[in-house]
Write a protein that holds these residues in place. Structure first.
Motif, mmCIF file in Angstrom:
data_model
loop_
_atom_site.group_PDB
_atom_site.id
_atom_site.type_symbol
_atom_site.label_atom_id
_atom_site.label_comp_id
_atom_site.label_asym_id
_atom_site.label_seq_id
_atom_site.Cartn_x
_atom_site.Cartn_y
_atom_site.Cartn_z
ATOM 1 N N GLU A 72 0.823 -1.206 0.000
ATOM 2 C CA GLU A 72 0.000 0.000 0.000
ATOM 3 C C GLU A 72 0.861 1.262 0.000
ATOM 4 O OE1 GLU A 72 -2.836 -3.074 1.619
ATOM 5 O OE2 GLU A 72 -1.630 -1.964 3.077
ATOM 6 N N MET A 73 1.979 1.223 0.692
ATOM 7 C CA MET A 73 2.885 2.361 0.660
ATOM 8 C C MET A 73 3.552 2.489 -0.702
ATOM 9 S SD MET A 73 2.170 3.639 3.434
ATOM 10 C CE MET A 73 3.167 5.076 3.048
ATOM 11 N N GLN A 74 3.798 1.371 -1.367
ATOM 12 C CA GLN A 74 4.318 1.421 -2.733
ATOM 13 C C GLN A 74 3.335 2.122 -3.658
ATOM 14 O OE1 GLN A 74 4.883 -2.751 -3.464
ATOM 15 N NE2 GLN A 74 7.020 -2.757 -2.782
ATOM 16 N N ALA A 75 2.056 1.751 -3.541
ATOM 17 C CA ALA A 75 1.038 2.349 -4.406
ATOM 18 C C ALA A 75 0.917 3.843 -4.159
ATOM 19 C CB ALA A 75 -0.304 1.654 -4.175
ATOM 20 N N ALA A 76 0.938 4.242 -2.896
ATOM 21 C CA ALA A 76 0.839 5.665 -2.580
ATOM 22 C C ALA A 76 2.057 6.424 -3.093
ATOM 23 C CB ALA A 76 0.691 5.850 -1.076
ATOM 24 N N THR A 77 3.245 5.865 -2.895
ATOM 25 C CA THR A 77 4.468 6.536 -3.330
ATOM 26 C C THR A 77 4.511 6.658 -4.845
ATOM 27 O OG1 THR A 77 5.656 5.673 -1.400
ATOM 28 C CG2 THR A 77 6.982 6.469 -3.249
ATOM 29 N N ASP A 78 4.287 5.562 -5.549
ATOM 30 C CA ASP A 78 4.325 5.591 -7.013
ATOM 31 C C ASP A 78 3.283 6.547 -7.574
ATOM 32 O OD1 ASP A 78 6.418 3.822 -7.222
ATOM 33 O OD2 ASP A 78 5.164 2.060 -7.547
ATOM 34 N N GLY A 79 2.085 6.503 -7.012
ATOM 35 C CA GLY A 79 1.022 7.366 -7.513
ATOM 36 C C GLY A 79 1.358 8.838 -7.365
ATOM 37 N N LEU A 80 1.904 9.215 -6.220
ATOM 38 C CA LEU A 80 2.244 10.614 -5.993
ATOM 39 C C LEU A 80 3.444 11.045 -6.839
ATOM 40 C CD1 LEU A 80 1.701 10.712 -2.137
ATOM 41 C CD2 LEU A 80 0.353 11.932 -3.848
ATOM 42 N N LEU A 81 4.439 10.176 -6.965
ATOM 43 C CA LEU A 81 5.578 10.503 -7.819
ATOM 44 C C LEU A 81 5.145 10.704 -9.263
ATOM 45 C CD1 LEU A 81 8.292 8.042 -6.441
ATOM 46 C CD2 LEU A 81 8.371 10.530 -6.313
ATOM 47 N N ASN A 82 4.333 9.810 -9.780
ATOM 48 C CA ASN A 82 3.893 9.902 -11.168
ATOM 49 C C ASN A 82 2.996 11.103 -11.411
ATOM 50 O OD1 ASN A 82 5.326 7.612 -11.867
ATOM 51 N ND2 ASN A 82 3.585 6.234 -11.622
ATOM 52 N N ALA A 83 2.309 11.548 -10.361
ATOM 53 C CA ALA A 83 1.435 12.714 -10.498
ATOM 54 C C ALA A 83 2.203 14.026 -10.424
ATOM 55 C CB ALA A 83 0.366 12.686 -9.409
ATOM 56 N N GLY A 84 3.497 13.956 -10.100
ATOM 57 C CA GLY A 84 4.299 15.169 -10.012
ATOM 58 C C GLY A 84 4.210 15.867 -8.679
ATOM 59 N N ALA A 85 3.794 15.155 -7.629
ATOM 60 C CA ALA A 85 3.712 15.757 -6.295
ATOM 61 C C ALA A 85 5.104 16.144 -5.804
ATOM 62 C CB ALA A 85 3.061 14.784 -5.317
ATOM 63 N N SER A 86 5.155 17.201 -5.007
ATOM 64 C CA SER A 86 6.437 17.628 -4.438
ATOM 65 C C SER A 86 6.843 16.694 -3.313
ATOM 66 C CB SER A 86 6.330 19.059 -3.899
ATOM 67 O OG SER A 86 5.528 19.080 -2.728
ATOM 68 N N ILE A 87 8.133 16.732 -2.962
ATOM 69 C CA ILE A 87 8.609 15.888 -1.867
ATOM 70 C C ILE A 87 7.945 16.278 -0.557
ATOM 71 C CG2 ILE A 87 10.614 17.321 -1.334
ATOM 72 C CD1 ILE A 87 10.435 13.474 -1.282
ATOM 73 N N ASP A 88 7.648 17.564 -0.373
ATOM 74 C CA ASP A 88 6.953 17.996 0.844
ATOM 75 C C ASP A 88 5.596 17.321 0.951
ATOM 76 O OD1 ASP A 88 8.887 20.003 -0.104
ATOM 77 O OD2 ASP A 88 8.288 21.136 1.671
ATOM 78 N N GLU A 89 4.853 17.277 -0.158
ATOM 79 C CA GLU A 89 3.530 16.671 -0.155
ATOM 80 C C GLU A 89 3.608 15.169 0.081
ATOM 81 O OE1 GLU A 89 1.048 19.458 -3.266
ATOM 82 O OE2 GLU A 89 2.614 18.161 -4.071
ATOM 83 N N ILE A 90 4.520 14.522 -0.605
ATOM 84 C CA ILE A 90 4.648 13.072 -0.455
ATOM 85 C C ILE A 90 4.984 12.715 0.987
ATOM 86 C CG2 ILE A 90 5.968 11.031 -1.170
ATOM 87 C CD1 ILE A 90 6.407 12.441 -3.877
ATOM 88 N N ASN A 91 5.844 13.513 1.596
ATOM 89 C CA ASN A 91 6.287 13.166 2.941
ATOM 90 C C ASN A 91 5.238 13.447 4.015
ATOM 91 O OD1 ASN A 91 8.606 12.234 1.826
ATOM 92 N ND2 ASN A 91 9.964 13.768 2.731
ATOM 93 N N VAL A 92 4.265 14.301 3.733
ATOM 94 C CA VAL A 92 3.132 14.440 4.655
ATOM 95 C C VAL A 92 2.396 13.106 4.781
ATOM 96 C CG1 VAL A 92 0.857 15.504 4.971
ATOM 97 C CG2 VAL A 92 2.813 16.913 4.327
ATOM 98 N N VAL A 93 2.226 12.435 3.647
ATOM 99 C CA VAL A 93 1.564 11.132 3.641
ATOM 100 C C VAL A 93 2.444 10.093 4.315
ATOM 101 C CG1 VAL A 93 0.586 9.317 2.186
ATOM 102 C CG2 VAL A 93 0.279 11.724 1.554
ATOM 103 N N ARG A 94 3.714 10.079 3.970
ATOM 104 C CA ARG A 94 4.621 9.078 4.540
ATOM 105 C C ARG A 94 4.700 9.196 6.054
ATOM 106 N NH1 ARG A 94 9.376 10.139 0.068
ATOM 107 N NH2 ARG A 94 9.172 8.201 -1.126
ATOM 108 N N ARG A 95 4.814 10.420 6.568
ATOM 109 C CA ARG A 95 4.923 10.590 8.023
ATOM 110 C C ARG A 95 3.681 10.079 8.737
ATOM 111 N NH1 ARG A 95 7.552 15.445 6.702
ATOM 112 N NH2 ARG A 95 5.597 16.605 6.824
ATOM 113 N N ALA A 96 2.513 10.312 8.145
ATOM 114 C CA ALA A 96 1.267 9.911 8.798
ATOM 115 C C ALA A 96 1.085 8.400 8.835
ATOM 116 C CB ALA A 96 0.081 10.557 8.080
ATOM 117 N N CYS A 97 1.865 7.680 8.025
ATOM 118 C CA CYS A 97 1.681 6.228 7.906
ATOM 119 C C CYS A 97 2.892 5.445 8.398
ATOM 120 C CB CYS A 97 1.411 5.864 6.439
ATOM 121 S SG CYS A 97 -0.069 6.598 5.730
ATOM 122 N N SER A 98 3.763 6.075 9.172
ATOM 123 C CA SER A 98 5.033 5.433 9.514
ATOM 124 C C SER A 98 5.326 5.482 11.004
ATOM 125 C CB SER A 98 6.176 6.129 8.763
ATOM 126 O OG SER A 98 7.433 5.633 9.166
#
Length: 436
Positions: free
Chosen positions: A158-184
């Motif tokens: 599930e973290m792979q899907a979230a990471t790949d989806g956000l990277l492919n959508a062009g999300a910034s590292i700040d945005e991606i890491n908001v999600v990562r922090r909440a799930c880690s």
């Protein structure tokens, strides 16, 4: 440093661009950073002016993760010798072999099972620390993927899907890491909390625009708490549906920052790379201009802006008169809409090539040696790189900058560099065509 350098350095201007890029990467190496900012005087360890009395501890361990974590651990071993009595770091392509610290392999840019087992090993080692332990946390860019400790109920898939989806959508590292922090369990200060009551000192290699501590590797040593609502907003912003992640975030309560004291020190960043590149250009008699170390946004747009700046410099002498070198750093992103191969620096360079003045050379690399998921660090281009503008546009639309640039001989390959301080870009505008 660069494969096939003799072929790439076709003119003095090409050679200067390569030398500037190489100097920037070299300056960002962890051993150089430790030499500049850390020292040992008897039992006193100094890190960027802060002092730590090693006689107050029974144990000193190095824990952490990121693309340069192994090199950072090795640099501290060289400084501290047998005072280091263990540790664990996680990286993806080891370039150093410390004697006392175990190096684990994880996956990047998408986390995998190695990232999960490596993060667990780091957390277990942290939990074994006590009040007489000094933990040096070696944290580097890439640690968000390499230190993956999903909260209970979430799997790495599930973290792979979230990471790949956000990277492919062009999300910034700040945005991606908001999600990562909440799930880690390890991000947002989780590593420091696991090590309490040990003394934790974070030593960070920044791959983040502005060197924002909570964003570097998602802040394992930076107590921030979690923001499930903010993470959901990011997923909604990019219309990304990862059911398990969304379900967890909707049910989760925000967590307050852990009540732990941590010293965090950034010992090297993109600014160091840009400054080293500028010094090379100035020594060669070129005027220099640092456009910004904070360039973000779409890679193609940023590339075209750099080309326009080069054209303006060649024609009017603004913002600098030729011979000149324009430098920038930061982290651009790519919104993936095609099925080609490439990375942000390759798209940046290809987009710029079509607008470069006849005399200019542009080089762009990711300082870790890996642009996107390719084996190239970036690209070196000039006005002759694009003979068919329509073909270049099609390649960009398909996200196939690698496919376009490889037969042109424009790709830059370094292999893993042992550091990671984001992108470095060098635009050389010679005085006249004879300099090329």
């Amino acid at each position: 440093m660069f494969e096939h350098r003799d072929r790439l350095a076709a003119t003095p201007a090409h050679e200067l661009a390569l030398d500037c890029l190489a100097a920037g990467i070299e300056a960002a190496r962890p051993d150089r950073a430790v030499e500049r900012h850390c020292s040992l005087d008897g039992d006193t360890l100094r890190i960027r002016g802060a002092e730590y009395d090693l006689a107050a501890y029974d144990s000193l361990r190095i824990l952490g993760g990121g693309k340069a974590a192994d090199d950072l651990a090795a640099a501290f071993e060289a400084l501290l010798g047998d005072r280091v009595d263990g540790g664990v770091v996680v990286t993806n392509e080891p370039t150093a072999d410390p004697e006392r610290v175990t190096v684990r392999r994880g996956e990047h840019p998408t986390p995998g099972e190695g990232s999960v087992s490596g993060a667990r090993a780091v957390l277990d080692a942290a939990a074994a620390a006590d009040e007489r332990t000094l933990v040096i946390a070696a944290i580097a860019g890439g640690g968000s993927a390499l230190l993956c400790a999903p909260v209970a109920g979430l799997a790495v898939e599930e973290m792979q899907a979230a990471t790949d989806g956000l990277l492919n959508a062009g999300a910034s590292i700040d945005e991606i890491n908001v999600v990562r922090r909440a799930c880690s369990e390890i991000k947002g200060g989780g590593l420091a909390a696991a090590a309490a009551p040990a003394t934790v000192v974070g030593v960070l290699i920044s791959d983040v625009v502005g060197d924002k501590l909570p964003v570097i590797a998602s802040g394992p040593t930076v107590p921030t708490g979690t923001d499930p609502a903010g993470a959901l907003e990011v997923l909604d912003r990019y219309d990304l549906d990862v059911p398990a992640v969304g379900e967890y975030l909707r049910a989760a309560d925000p967590e307050a920052p852990a009540d732990v004291d941590v010293d965090n020190h950034v010992v090297v960043s993109g600014r160091d790379a840009v400054d080293a590149a500028r010094e090379i250009a100035a020594d060669r008699g070129y005027s220099t201009c640092v456009l910004s170390t904070r360039i973000e946004g779409e890679a193609t747009a940023a590339g075209r802006i750099h080309a326009a700046i080069g054209a303006e410099a060649a024609e009017s002498g603004d913002p600098l008169a030729p011979p000149g070198v324009v430098l920038s750093g930061g982290e651009t992103t790519v919104r993936v809409t095609g099925d080609g191969t490439g990375g942000p620096n390759q798209e940046f360079a290809l987009a710029a090539a079509d607008g470069l003045p006849e005399s200019a050379i542009l080089g762009a690399v990711d300082t870790d040696g890996e642009d996107g998921s390719t084996d190239a660090a970036g690209a070196l281009v000039d006005a002759g790189t694009v003979e068919d503008p329509a073909a270049a546009r099609r390649a960009l639309e398909k996200n196939d900058s690698y496919g376009f640039l490889e037969p042109k001989g424009g790709l830059l390959r370094t292999g893993a560099t042992g550091t990671n301080v984001n992108d470095l870009r060098v635009l050389v505008v010679p005085e006249n065509d004879g300099d090329r």
